[in-house]
Design a protein around this motif. Structure first.
Motif, short mmCIF file in Angstrom:
data_model
loop_
_atom_site.label_atom_id
_atom_site.label_comp_id
_atom_site.label_asym_id
_atom_site.label_seq_id
_atom_site.Cartn_x
_atom_site.Cartn_y
_atom_site.Cartn_z
N VAL A 198 36.13 37.32 48.58
CA VAL A 198 36.24 38.61 49.25
C VAL A 198 35.46 38.54 50.56
CG1 VAL A 198 36.56 39.90 47.11
CG2 VAL A 198 34.25 39.49 47.96
N ALA A 199 35.52 39.61 51.33
CA ALA A 199 34.87 39.60 52.65
C ALA A 199 33.38 39.32 52.56
CB ALA A 199 35.12 40.93 53.35
N SER A 200 32.76 39.77 51.47
CA SER A 200 31.31 39.60 51.34
C SER A 200 30.93 38.25 50.76
CB SER A 200 30.74 40.71 50.45
OG SER A 200 31.35 40.70 49.17
N GLY A 201 31.92 37.45 50.34
CA GLY A 201 31.61 36.14 49.77
C GLY A 201 32.37 35.89 48.49
N THR A 202 31.81 35.06 47.62
CA THR A 202 32.43 34.71 46.35
C THR A 202 31.89 35.59 45.24
OG1 THR A 202 32.71 32.42 47.04
CG2 THR A 202 32.79 32.85 44.69
N LEU A 203 32.80 36.07 44.39
CA LEU A 203 32.42 36.89 43.25
C LEU A 203 32.97 36.27 41.97
CD1 LEU A 203 33.16 40.54 44.49
CD2 LEU A 203 30.94 39.39 44.40
N ILE A 204 32.22 36.45 40.88
CA ILE A 204 32.70 36.07 39.56
C ILE A 204 33.13 37.36 38.86
CG2 ILE A 204 32.16 34.95 37.37
CD1 ILE A 204 32.14 33.13 39.87
N VAL A 205 34.38 37.38 38.41
CA VAL A 205 34.95 38.60 37.83
C VAL A 205 35.68 38.25 36.54
CG1 VAL A 205 35.23 39.69 40.09
CG2 VAL A 205 37.10 38.32 39.13
N PRO A 206 36.01 39.25 35.72
CA PRO A 206 36.80 38.97 34.51
C PRO A 206 38.13 38.32 34.87
CG PRO A 206 35.91 41.20 34.46
CD PRO A 206 35.62 40.66 35.83
N ASP A 207 38.55 37.38 34.05
CA ASP A 207 39.77 36.63 34.33
C ASP A 207 41.02 37.48 34.11
OD1 ASP A 207 41.26 34.16 34.84
OD2 ASP A 207 41.80 34.27 32.72
N TYR A 208 41.94 37.42 35.07
CA TYR A 208 43.29 37.95 34.91
C TYR A 208 44.26 36.82 35.20
CZ TYR A 208 41.85 42.79 34.34
OH TYR A 208 41.30 43.95 33.85
N VAL A 209 45.29 36.72 34.40
CA VAL A 209 46.22 35.60 34.49
C VAL A 209 47.51 36.04 35.16
CG1 VAL A 209 47.43 33.81 33.20
CG2 VAL A 209 45.23 34.68 32.36
N PRO A 210 47.75 35.59 36.40
CA PRO A 210 49.00 35.94 37.07
C PRO A 210 50.10 34.98 36.66
CG PRO A 210 47.66 34.63 38.54
CD PRO A 210 46.86 34.78 37.26
N GLY A 211 51.32 35.30 37.07
CA GLY A 211 52.38 34.32 36.93
C GLY A 211 52.04 33.10 37.76
N ASP A 212 52.84 32.06 37.66
CA ASP A 212 52.58 30.81 38.35
C ASP A 212 52.61 31.03 39.87
OD1 ASP A 212 52.66 28.27 39.49
OD2 ASP A 212 53.83 27.42 37.86
N LEU A 213 51.44 31.03 40.50
CA LEU A 213 51.38 31.30 41.94
C LEU A 213 51.88 30.14 42.78
CD1 LEU A 213 48.01 33.28 42.29
CD2 LEU A 213 50.34 34.13 41.93
N SER A 214 51.87 28.95 42.22
CA SER A 214 52.47 27.81 42.92
C SER A 214 53.99 27.99 42.95
CB SER A 214 52.09 26.51 42.22
OG SER A 214 52.64 25.40 42.91
#
Length: 410
Positions: A198-214
């Motif tokens: 994010v703009a403020s840097g790196t954050l560790i957040v709860p995992d959400y699984v998207p469809g295959d982004l590749s």
């Protein structure tokens, strides 16, 4: 324009789908962490159950974690009976003895391994190889099996006392606590969390699984490569003055859906920071026709990661009927043509020229700079002879046009 889909929410503002991290056609594709930031921001935000996207300030993970903290197992009794408590005490005592024995033997095995590596260099390349070739391996397996047996007995009696979901709830509590702790750090070291940029840097957040982004990136590139080759866009949705009027009462979803007093389909306004005003278009006129077209539309699923146990949602409080996104509806190369009667056309063009833009649903074209307040560039071309306006985009940026949703309580 609503569709009879009980799990669809339309975006009131065309949102860029910043997900194609592996795209070769985009000038500035996002990094994977930037793509995951959008996944998290959309997937973790609870929504009001209405036809147009309107997010709450609630985090689904935070609400789920608080719910797990206070969840009482189904069929729970208030306390163990005296006999049950005596059995628990016995099992705990045996477990403590077995655990002590395991760590004592483990320490003895490691000391013996160190002595063996000194006496026989190269014979045992690892502690595990030493255990597999000596009696210590069988000893530690026996100790571990004894501990596992007592743990199983303890889980069985706790389930009998505190309810059938006791073990699952304890595991869920441990899991959400580990996610809370991980969020305080700077590295994602568990499958239950992910790292986002994010703009403020790196954050560790709860995992959400998207469809295959590749795969999504490949879809973007293929759509860009094929754009204009066939002459006509592949997906077209048309409406006219003779189209049947939509009956909201026939849908259990839309009959209780609030579309919001701030939303209207045709609008004009000052800028993205100023309120829009409604433009009246006579849709009953025989002249009215609207055509929405896209080169391609796809979905990108959004699901909670392994911190989420849907089987434990039986008592989840959701009095407001809030929903969570389960998938994004993403389109490319939007094009909208509206044909109107002369009076409606004059009113719409006047609104466009006298303010700074004209909007059709989620899409907006600016009269001045020809850029969109919805961050998706749209150009408007007015055809006085046909009383029509065409808004289109040649941007290669994919656009979120809707979301599929599910109730929080499943």
């Amino acid at each position: 324009m609503p569709v009879n889909a009980p799990n669809l929410i339309l975006t009131g503002n065309a949102l860029q789908a910043n997900l194609a991290y592996n795209s070769k056609s985009l000038t500035s594709p996002p990094s994977l962490q930037q793509a995951l930031a959008q996944v998290y921001n959309l997937a973790d935000t609870e929504l009001f159950p209405q036809g147009i996207y309107d997010q709450t300030t609630n985090s689904f993970f935070n609400d789920y974690a608080s719910y797990i903290d206070n969840l009482v197992p189904q069929g729970s009794q208030k306390a163990p009976t005296p006999t049950q408590q005596g059995q628990i005490n016995l099992i705990k005592g045996n477990l403590s003895t077995a655990t002590t024995q395991f760590y004592t033997d483990q320490s003895g095995a490691f000391t013996a391994y160190q002595q063996a590596t000194t006496m026989y260099p190269g014979k045992y390349p690892s502690f595990q190889s030493y255990l597999s070739q000596t009696a210590w391996g069988a000893t530690l397996n026996t100790d571990a099996n004894l501990m596992n047996g007592y743990n199983s007995q303890l889980n069985n009696i706790y389930s009998a006392v505190y309810g059938q979901d006791y073990v699952a709830i304890q595991l869920a509590k441990t899991t959400v606590d580990s996610v809370r702790q991980a969020k305080l750090g700077s590295a994602a070291q568990m499958p239950t969390v992910m790292s986002i940029a994010v703009a403020s840097g790196t954050l560790i957040v709860p995992d959400y699984v998207p469809g295959d982004l590749s795969q999504f990136s490949n879809w973007v590139d293929q759509t860009v490569a094929q754009h204009g080759n066939s002459g006509e866009q592949a997906i077209t949705i048309g409406f006219s003055g003779t189209s049947s009027m939509y009956d909201f009462s026939k849908s259990s979803y839309f009959s209780q859906t609030n579309w919001g007093s701030s939303f209207w389909f045709w609008s004009a306004g000052g800028s993205s920071t100023q309120s829009s005003s409604q433009v009246n278009v006579d849709t009953a006129s025989s002249s009215f026709n609207q055509r929405m077209a896209f080169d391609a539309i796809t979905t990108v699923s959004l699901e909670p990661g392994p911190w989420y146990d849907s089987s434990l949602m039986y008592d989840y409080p959701n009095q407001a009927g809030l929903v969570r996104p389960t998938a994004l509806l993403v389109a490319m190369y939007p094009s909208i043509t509206v044909t109107m009667d002369a009076a409606s056309y004059a009113a719409a063009q006047s609104a466009y020229n006298s303010s700074s833009g004209f909007g059709v649903g989620a899409f907006w074209a600016s009269a001045g700079s020809q850029t969109s307040t919805s961050s998706v560039n749209m150009n408007a071309v007015w055809h006085a002879s046909g009383s029509s306006v065409t808004m289109s985009s040649q941007s290669t940026t994919p656009v979120v046009v809707g979301l599929l949703v599910a109730p929080l309580k499943s």
